[in-house]
Every structure is written in structure tokens, then in C-alpha cells.
Scaffold this motif. Sequence first.
Motif, short mmCIF file in Angstrom:
data_model
loop_
_atom_site.label_atom_id
_atom_site.label_comp_id
_atom_site.label_asym_id
_atom_site.label_seq_id
_atom_site.Cartn_x
_atom_site.Cartn_y
_atom_site.Cartn_z
N SER A 159 -7.93 -2.06 3.52
CA SER A 159 -8.51 -1.82 2.20
C SER A 159 -7.90 -2.42 0.88
O SER A 159 -6.35 -2.84 1.32
N HIS A 160 -8.20 -2.37 -0.09
CA HIS A 160 -7.39 -3.06 -1.28
C HIS A 160 -6.37 -2.19 -1.57
O HIS A 160 -5.28 -3.11 -1.89
N ASN B 202 -8.86 -2.23 9.84
CA ASN B 202 -9.31 -2.42 8.57
C ASN B 202 -8.58 -2.38 7.47
O ASN B 202 -7.63 -1.19 7.45
#
Length: 93
Positions: A19-20, A17
Motif C-alpha cells: 500500500s501507499h 501487495n
Amino acid sequence: MSRRCELTGKGPMVGNNVSHAKNRTRRRFLPNLQDVTLASETLGRSFKLRISNAALRTVDHRGGLDAFMAKAKDAELSTAALKIKKDIAKASA
């Protein structure tokens, strides 16, 4: 119950995953498995299988379970699917 397609051998994959802020945490990508009943015209009976959605589309594209099993590689099939393939081959020969 195993998260593996009985016809194609597709299983979970791993990745991240993101993230920004580009932080990465591990995750699993699971195959889209469905419990389906597929009918064999050669044997005249149906079989309950747990297969991926992509495999179901391929079975439909090839013209049914018998045609799919004729082209399927033995290494990808589960033991139950391999037995079905051998029964179909024996009945059609």
C-alpha cells in the motif's frame, strides 16, 4: 484444474501487495492461462492444451507446435505434452 502451463511449466508466484503506507499483505501472481487448440502438421491432428499467453507467443514465433516441441525441455512439459512430443518425434523419424 491446475494453474500451471502445460508447455513451459509456469505456475503461480507469491509476493506482496504494498500500500501507499508500505503495509504488506501476501498475494499470488497467477499466470495468464488460456485454453487453446494447437495443430500438429506431422501428426495431422489437433490437441487441446492449457498454456500461458507467453507460451502461445513462443509457439507462434518458433513456427508451430512441432517446432516448439522439438526444442522443449522434457522437465518443463506436462505428461500430456510429453506424450505429444514423443509422438511427434516418432512420426518425424
